[in-house]
Motif scaffolding. Structure first.
Motif, PDB file in Angstrom:
ATOM      1  N   THR A  14      -4.440  -7.660   2.179  1.00 12.61           N
ATOM      2  CA  THR A  14      -3.325  -7.962   1.288  1.00 12.61           C
ATOM      3  C   THR A  14      -3.719  -7.571  -0.130  1.00 12.61           C
ATOM      4  OG1 THR A  14      -4.050 -10.218   0.822  1.00 12.61           O
ATOM      5  CG2 THR A  14      -2.539  -9.910   2.684  1.00 12.61           C
ATOM      6  N   LEU A  15      -2.710  -7.477  -0.984  1.00 11.25           N
ATOM      7  CA  LEU A  15      -2.944  -7.117  -2.378  1.00 11.25           C
ATOM      8  C   LEU A  15      -1.870  -7.792  -3.216  1.00 11.25           C
ATOM      9  CD1 LEU A  15      -4.705  -5.215  -4.194  1.00 11.25           C
ATOM     10  CD2 LEU A  15      -2.950  -3.483  -3.828  1.00 11.25           C
ATOM     11  N   ARG A  16      -2.260  -8.300  -4.378  1.00 13.52           N
ATOM     12  CA  ARG A  16      -1.282  -8.904  -5.286  1.00 13.52           C
ATOM     13  C   ARG A  16      -0.212  -7.876  -5.630  1.00 13.52           C
ATOM     14  NH1 ARG A  16      -3.209 -13.117  -9.398  1.00 13.52           N
ATOM     15  NH2 ARG A  16      -1.675 -12.028 -10.660  1.00 13.52           N
ATOM     16  N   ILE A  17       1.024  -8.332  -5.712  1.00  9.71           N
ATOM     17  CA  ILE A  17       2.121  -7.402  -5.951  1.00  9.71           C
ATOM     18  C   ILE A  17       2.034  -6.755  -7.327  1.00  9.71           C
ATOM     19  CG2 ILE A  17       3.842  -9.043  -6.817  1.00  9.71           C
ATOM     20  CD1 ILE A  17       5.776  -7.479  -4.795  1.00  9.71           C
ATOM     21  N   ASP A  18       1.527  -7.481  -8.338  1.00  8.79           N
ATOM     22  CA  ASP A  18       1.418  -6.864  -9.664  1.00  8.79           C
ATOM     23  C   ASP A  18       0.385  -5.741  -9.664  1.00  8.79           C
ATOM     24  OD1 ASP A  18      -0.697  -8.691  -9.430  1.00  8.79           O
ATOM     25  OD2 ASP A  18      -0.520  -9.432 -11.488  1.00  8.79           O
ATOM     26  N   ARG A  19      -0.706  -5.919  -8.948  1.00 11.56           N
ATOM     27  CA  ARG A  19      -1.701  -4.844  -8.832  1.00 11.56           C
ATOM     28  C   ARG A  19      -1.142  -3.649  -8.058  1.00 11.56           C
ATOM     29  NH1 ARG A  19      -7.282  -5.873  -9.803  1.00 11.56           N
ATOM     30  NH2 ARG A  19      -7.613  -8.041 -10.362  1.00 11.56           N
ATOM     31  N   LEU A  20      -0.436  -3.928  -6.966  1.00  7.48           N
ATOM     32  CA  LEU A  20       0.126  -2.848  -6.157  1.00  7.48           C
ATOM     33  C   LEU A  20       1.078  -1.981  -6.974  1.00  7.48           C
ATOM     34  CD1 LEU A  20       0.361  -1.590  -3.272  1.00  7.48           C
ATOM     35  CD2 LEU A  20       2.443  -2.948  -3.061  1.00  7.48           C
TER      36      LEU A  20
ATOM     37  N   TYR B 282      -1.081   0.205  -9.133  1.00  9.59           N
ATOM     38  CA  TYR B 282      -1.816   1.189  -8.333  1.00  9.59           C
ATOM     39  C   TYR B 282      -0.906   2.302  -7.827  1.00  9.59           C
ATOM     40  CZ  TYR B 282      -5.781  -2.093  -8.063  1.00  9.59           C
ATOM     41  OH  TYR B 282      -6.827  -2.931  -8.342  1.00  9.59           O
ATOM     42  N   LEU B 283       0.347   1.956  -7.476  1.00 10.38           N
ATOM     43  CA  LEU B 283       1.286   2.954  -6.957  1.00 10.38           C
ATOM     44  C   LEU B 283       2.133   3.584  -8.065  1.00 10.38           C
ATOM     45  CD1 LEU B 283       2.521   1.309  -3.635  1.00 10.38           C
ATOM     46  CD2 LEU B 283       0.648   2.931  -4.008  1.00 10.38           C
ATOM     47  N   ARG B 284       1.857   3.229  -9.303  1.00 15.30           N
ATOM     48  CA  ARG B 284       2.491   3.830 -10.486  1.00 15.30           C
ATOM     49  C   ARG B 284       3.967   3.506 -10.647  1.00 15.30           C
ATOM     50  NH1 ARG B 284      -0.499   7.549 -13.319  1.00 15.30           N
ATOM     51  NH2 ARG B 284      -2.593   7.730 -12.526  1.00 15.30           N
TER      52      ARG B 284
ATOM     53  N   ILE C 177      11.184   0.866  -0.701  1.00 15.38           N
ATOM     54  CA  ILE C 177      10.003   1.518  -0.118  1.00 15.38           C
ATOM     55  C   ILE C 177       9.359   0.610   0.923  1.00 15.38           C
ATOM     56  CG2 ILE C 177       9.531   2.854  -2.219  1.00 15.38           C
ATOM     57  CD1 ILE C 177       7.140   0.861  -2.650  1.00 15.38           C
ATOM     58  N   GLU C 178       8.697   1.234   1.874  1.00 12.43           N
ATOM     59  CA  GLU C 178       7.877   0.513   2.845  1.00 12.43           C
ATOM     60  C   GLU C 178       6.426   0.805   2.516  1.00 12.43           C
ATOM     61  OE1 GLU C 178       6.919   0.259   7.620  1.00 12.43           O
ATOM     62  OE2 GLU C 178       8.253   1.822   6.875  1.00 12.43           O
ATOM     63  N   VAL C 179       5.606  -0.238   2.459  1.00 11.77           N
ATOM     64  CA  VAL C 179       4.185  -0.084   2.157  1.00 11.77           C
ATOM     65  C   VAL C 179       3.476   0.382   3.425  1.00 11.77           C
ATOM     66  CG1 VAL C 179       2.097  -1.260   1.374  1.00 11.77           C
ATOM     67  CG2 VAL C 179       4.319  -1.896   0.407  1.00 11.77           C
ATOM     68  N   LEU C 180       2.863   1.566   3.358  1.00 10.51           N
ATOM     69  CA  LEU C 180       2.158   2.135   4.514  1.00 10.51           C
ATOM     70  C   LEU C 180       0.673   1.794   4.511  1.00 10.51           C
ATOM     71  CD1 LEU C 180       3.799   5.685   4.571  1.00 10.51           C
ATOM     72  CD2 LEU C 180       4.429   3.664   5.915  1.00 10.51           C
ATOM     73  N   SER C 181       0.087   1.701   3.318  1.00  7.83           N
ATOM     74  CA  SER C 181      -1.316   1.333   3.179  1.00  7.83           C
ATOM     75  C   SER C 181      -1.517   0.771   1.783  1.00  7.83           C
ATOM     76  CB  SER C 181      -2.231   2.540   3.416  1.00  7.83           C
ATOM     77  OG  SER C 181      -1.941   3.565   2.492  1.00  7.83           O
ATOM     78  N   LEU C 182      -2.612   0.042   1.611  1.00  8.06           N
ATOM     79  CA  LEU C 182      -2.899  -0.592   0.330  1.00  8.06           C
ATOM     80  C   LEU C 182      -4.051   0.133  -0.358  1.00  8.06           C
ATOM     81  CD1 LEU C 182      -2.679  -4.297   1.513  1.00  8.06           C
ATOM     82  CD2 LEU C 182      -0.938  -2.981   0.309  1.00  8.06           C
ATOM     83  N   PRO C 183      -3.794   0.721  -1.520  1.00 10.67           N
ATOM     84  CA  PRO C 183      -4.866   1.426  -2.227  1.00 10.67           C
ATOM     85  C   PRO C 183      -5.864   0.428  -2.818  1.00 10.67           C
ATOM     86  CG  PRO C 183      -2.882   1.391  -3.555  1.00 10.67           C
ATOM     87  CD  PRO C 183      -2.521   0.789  -2.230  1.00 10.67           C
ATOM     88  N   GLU C 184      -7.078   0.893  -3.043  1.00  7.47           N
ATOM     89  CA  GLU C 184      -8.121   0.042  -3.614  1.00  7.47           C
ATOM     90  C   GLU C 184      -8.158   0.118  -5.133  1.00  7.47           C
ATOM     91  OE1 GLU C 184     -11.926   0.613  -1.833  1.00  7.47           O
ATOM     92  OE2 GLU C 184     -11.120   0.537   0.190  1.00  7.47           O
TER      93      GLU C 184
ATOM     94  N   LEU D  87      -1.263  11.112  -4.815  1.00  5.99           N
ATOM     95  CA  LEU D  87      -1.931  10.282  -3.819  1.00  5.99           C
ATOM     96  C   LEU D  87      -1.208   8.951  -3.633  1.00  5.99           C
ATOM     97  CD1 LEU D  87      -4.253  10.132  -1.865  1.00  5.99           C
ATOM     98  CD2 LEU D  87      -5.697   9.273  -3.711  1.00  5.99           C
ATOM     99  N   ALA D  88      -0.624   8.426  -4.693  1.00  2.66           N
ATOM    100  CA  ALA D  88       0.103   7.151  -4.599  1.00  2.66           C
ATOM    101  C   ALA D  88       1.253   7.263  -3.605  1.00  2.66           C
ATOM    102  CB  ALA D  88       0.621   6.743  -5.973  1.00  2.66           C
ATOM    103  N   GLN D  89       1.901   8.416  -3.562  1.00  5.26           N
ATOM    104  CA  GLN D  89       3.043   8.600  -2.667  1.00  5.26           C
ATOM    105  C   GLN D  89       2.655   8.575  -1.195  1.00  5.26           C
ATOM    106  OE1 GLN D  89       5.163  12.078  -3.987  1.00  5.26           O
ATOM    107  NE2 GLN D  89       5.511  11.206  -6.013  1.00  5.26           N
ATOM    108  N   THR D  90       1.376   8.721  -0.887  1.00  2.00           N
ATOM    109  CA  THR D  90       0.940   8.646   0.508  1.00  2.00           C
ATOM    110  C   THR D  90       0.815   7.195   0.982  1.00  2.00           C
ATOM    111  OG1 THR D  90      -1.431   8.674  -0.012  1.00  2.00           O
ATOM    112  CG2 THR D  90      -0.333  10.811   0.284  1.00  2.00           C
ATOM    113  N   HIS D  91       0.875   6.246   0.057  1.00  3.13           N
ATOM    114  CA  HIS D  91       0.725   4.833   0.403  1.00  3.13           C
ATOM    115  C   HIS D  91       2.058   4.140   0.680  1.00  3.13           C
ATOM    116  CE1 HIS D  91      -3.587   4.560  -0.343  1.00  3.13           C
ATOM    117  NE2 HIS D  91      -3.386   5.340  -1.393  1.00  3.13           N
TER     118      HIS D  91
END
Length: 103
Positions: free
Chosen positions: A8-14, A17-19, A67-74, A81-85
């Motif tokens: 999981t990842l905090r929504i504010d960080r996500l 990270y995904l710009r 959007i649907e979250v496909l993966s969580l970036p670190e 690259l963000a668009q791949t997540h």
């Protein structure tokens, strides 16, 4: 030692990270302005966790994006690259208006 992706990842960080937001403060403002939903429910706290498979509805630049979250970036990644997540679920472009019949 091998690093595994976060579960999981905090929504504010996500959002950063995904710009979708430049800073975590900007992401928190999205939450405070009620312009963000996760799985059709309004996000009430910036610390809410997001999982893979969650669907986010957000207002970005005057447009609603789903959007649907496909993966969580670190970490914050390039826009390419963000668009791949994530995957766009609702990409409705405004088209010409249907003609109305005159009476």
């Amino acid at each position: 030692m091998e690093r595994s992706a976060p579960v999981t990842l905090r929504i504010d960080r996500l959002l950063v990270y995904l710009r979708f937001a430049r800073t975590r403060s900007a992401a928190r403002q999205m939450v405070e302005r009620h312009t963000l939903r996760r799985n059709r429910n309004r996000v009430r706290r910036a610390s809410e966790n997001v999982c893979i498979g969650d669907v986010l509805t957000l207002m970005v630049g005057g447009k609603v994006r789903v959007i649907e979250v496909l993966s969580l970036p670190e970490k914050r990644v390039s826009s390419t690259l963000a668009q791949t997540h994530f995957r766009e679920l609702d990409r409705v472009e405004p088209g010409p208006k249907a003609p109305t019949s005159a009476r």
